[in-house]
Design an enzyme around this catalytic site. Structure first.
Site, PDB file in Angstrom:
ATOM      1  N   ALA A 243       1.018  -1.469  -0.251  1.00 22.73           N
ATOM      2  CA  ALA A 243       0.172  -0.336   0.081  1.00 22.73           C
ATOM      3  C   ALA A 243       0.635   1.329  -0.098  1.00 22.73           C
ATOM      4  O   ALA A 243       0.263   2.456   0.273  1.00 22.73           O
ATOM      5  CB  ALA A 243      -1.129  -0.014   1.737  1.00 22.73           C
ATOM      6  N   ALA A 244       2.250   0.894  -0.433  1.00 21.83           N
ATOM      7  CA  ALA A 244       2.932   2.233  -0.312  1.00 21.83           C
ATOM      8  C   ALA A 244       2.772   3.513  -1.654  1.00 21.83           C
ATOM      9  O   ALA A 244       2.679   4.911  -1.576  1.00 21.83           O
ATOM     10  CB  ALA A 244       4.740   2.066  -0.090  1.00 21.83           C
ATOM     11  N   GLY A 245       2.888   2.516  -2.749  1.00 23.06           N
ATOM     12  CA  GLY A 245       2.361   3.474  -3.994  1.00 23.06           C
ATOM     13  C   GLY A 245       0.629   3.501  -3.558  1.00 23.06           C
ATOM     14  O   GLY A 245       0.107   4.512  -4.416  1.00 23.06           O
ATOM     15  N   ASP A 246      -0.350   2.870  -3.211  1.00 22.58           N
ATOM     16  CA  ASP A 246      -1.608   3.761  -2.631  1.00 22.58           C
ATOM     17  C   ASP A 246      -1.575   5.165  -1.758  1.00 22.58           C
ATOM     18  O   ASP A 246      -2.593   5.774  -2.099  1.00 22.58           O
ATOM     19  CB  ASP A 246      -2.233   1.869  -2.158  1.00 22.58           C
ATOM     20  CG  ASP A 246      -3.041   0.728  -3.174  1.00 22.58           C
ATOM     21  OD1 ASP A 246      -3.038   1.003  -4.296  1.00 22.58           O
ATOM     22  OD2 ASP A 246      -3.190  -0.080  -2.189  1.00 22.58           O
TER      23      ASP A 246
HETATM   24  O1  RIB Z   1      -2.082  -2.306  -3.161  1.00 24.78           O
HETATM   25  C1  RIB Z   1      -2.146  -3.092  -2.298  1.00 24.78           C
HETATM   26  C2  RIB Z   1      -3.420  -3.951  -2.281  1.00 24.78           C
HETATM   27  O2  RIB Z   1      -3.137  -4.766  -3.638  1.00 24.78           O
HETATM   28  C3  RIB Z   1      -3.498  -4.641  -1.160  1.00 24.78           C
HETATM   29  O3  RIB Z   1      -4.229  -4.401  -0.025  1.00 24.78           O
HETATM   30  C4  RIB Z   1      -4.742  -6.269  -2.375  1.00 24.78           C
HETATM   31  O4  RIB Z   1      -6.182  -5.502  -1.471  1.00 24.78           O
HETATM   32  C5  RIB Z   1      -3.923  -5.478  -3.407  1.00 24.78           C
HETATM   33  O5  RIB Z   1      -5.219  -4.895  -4.155  1.00 24.78           O
END
Ligand code: RIB
Length: 308
Positions: A243-246
């Site tokens: 989730a660093a990119g998110d």
């Molecule tokens: O980018 C990370 C996410 O990728 C995770 O939380 C997983 O659910 C996938 O969607």
């Protein structure tokens, strides 16, 4: 943020429950690795980005998501609501809530397999009304036809469209033509352009006016209306890069929706994604506005002392 003049952010995308195992390393094809205890975390690229956007505090945030009628949905809903994300939920009767199977290595790298479940039910017509929305933030864990339709509707309504083209895949020109801001990592850039190992050539090959390539521990590179910008990463002890990119995408779009300029938004996004690497899990790792401010101030102070 109600009462502020800022336009809101609408995220349309996936929500998963992540099943996470830590192990010495991520298994190679055909290899079995003995890991440690199993833990679950709310995740999914769309949900993670919406939560990061809300925690950043620059703009009211709504998420269009699909969930099953099962026990996996509850922790996802709770995590998002507690962060202040407003939800437009398509409830699937026939499919389970999306799940992701995540292996995190001792060096913090991950390998993820997603079972989309209810995410696959999202359709173009599910997009909520766009009144008051300044930015629509999309990813590629939901059906491509829906992503295409959402981007087109936003473009027609004068809403800015940000696309995080993850997971990596080639995309139709019809979709890219509706995108104002594209965010990719190096692998995703290569999948989109067919050009690997040459960032400048990859950036030049895309017709989207603003493109950002995230480079992990090397920060990010952006091509903004023909001009190249670079932002260094913030040094941290890496625990889990999930989730660093998110976090980068959500914080970046929150900053832009709140009126920040691109260099400031890139700096905030890089600081937030660095902090996300210091904790285990997806949504559990996303920092608050105050934590990002603290890191930015510490970095400024260090730069001042270093420059004195
Ligand atoms: O980018 C990370 C996410 O990728 C995770 O939380 C997983 O659910 C996938 O969607």
């Amino acid at each position: 943020m109600s009462g502020s003049n800022h336009l809101s952010v609408l995220v349309a995308g996936s929500a998963n429950l992540d099943f996470v195992v830590r192990a010495s390393h991520v298994p190679a094809p055909g290899e079995t690795v003995l890991g440690r205890e199993l833990a679950t975390f709310p995740g999914g690229k769309g949900a993670n980005q919406a939560l990061a956007c809300a925690r950043a505090g620059g703009a009211a945030t709504r998420l269009l998501l699909a969930l099953g009628e099962d026990a996996y949905a509850e922790p996802i809903e709770r995590s998002l609501r507690e962060a202040g994300v407003e939800l437009s939920i398509r409830r699937s009767r026939d499919r389970a809530t999306g799940t992701a199977f995540v292996c995190v290595s001792d060096s913090g790298e991950n390998a993820i397999t997603v079972a989309p479940g209810a995410n696959a039910d999202l359709r173009g017509e599910d997009l909520p009304a766009l009144d008051g929305v300044g930015w629509l933030l999309l990813q590629l864990e939901t059906p491509l036809g829906a992503v295409d339709a959402w981007a087109r509707r936003a473009r027609e309504a004068g809403v800015s469209v940000a696309l995080n083209a993850a997971p990596a895949r080639a995309l139709p020109a019809s979709l890219l033509d509706c995108v104002d801001l594209l965010i990719v990592n190096e692998g995703e850039l290569a999948a989109l352009t067919g050009i690997a190992g040459d960032l400048d050539a990859g950036l030049a090959a895309l017709r989207v006016p603003r493109v950002i390539v995230t480079l992990g521990a090397r920060g990010c590179l952006a091509r903004i209306d023909g001009q190249h910008l670079r932002q260094d990463a913030f040094a941290v002890e890496v625990v889990d890069t999930t989730a660093a990119g998110d976090t980068f995408c959500g914080v970046l779009v929150a900053a832009l929706a709140g009126g920040a300029d691109i260099p400031d938004a890139l700096r905030r996004a890089c600081a937030a994604s660095a902090l996300a690497c210091t904790r285990l899990g997806a949504q559990t790792s996303v920092p608050t506005h105050a934590e990002v401010e603290q890191l930015l101030q510490t970095a400024d102070a260090a730069a001042f002392v270093g420059g004195a």
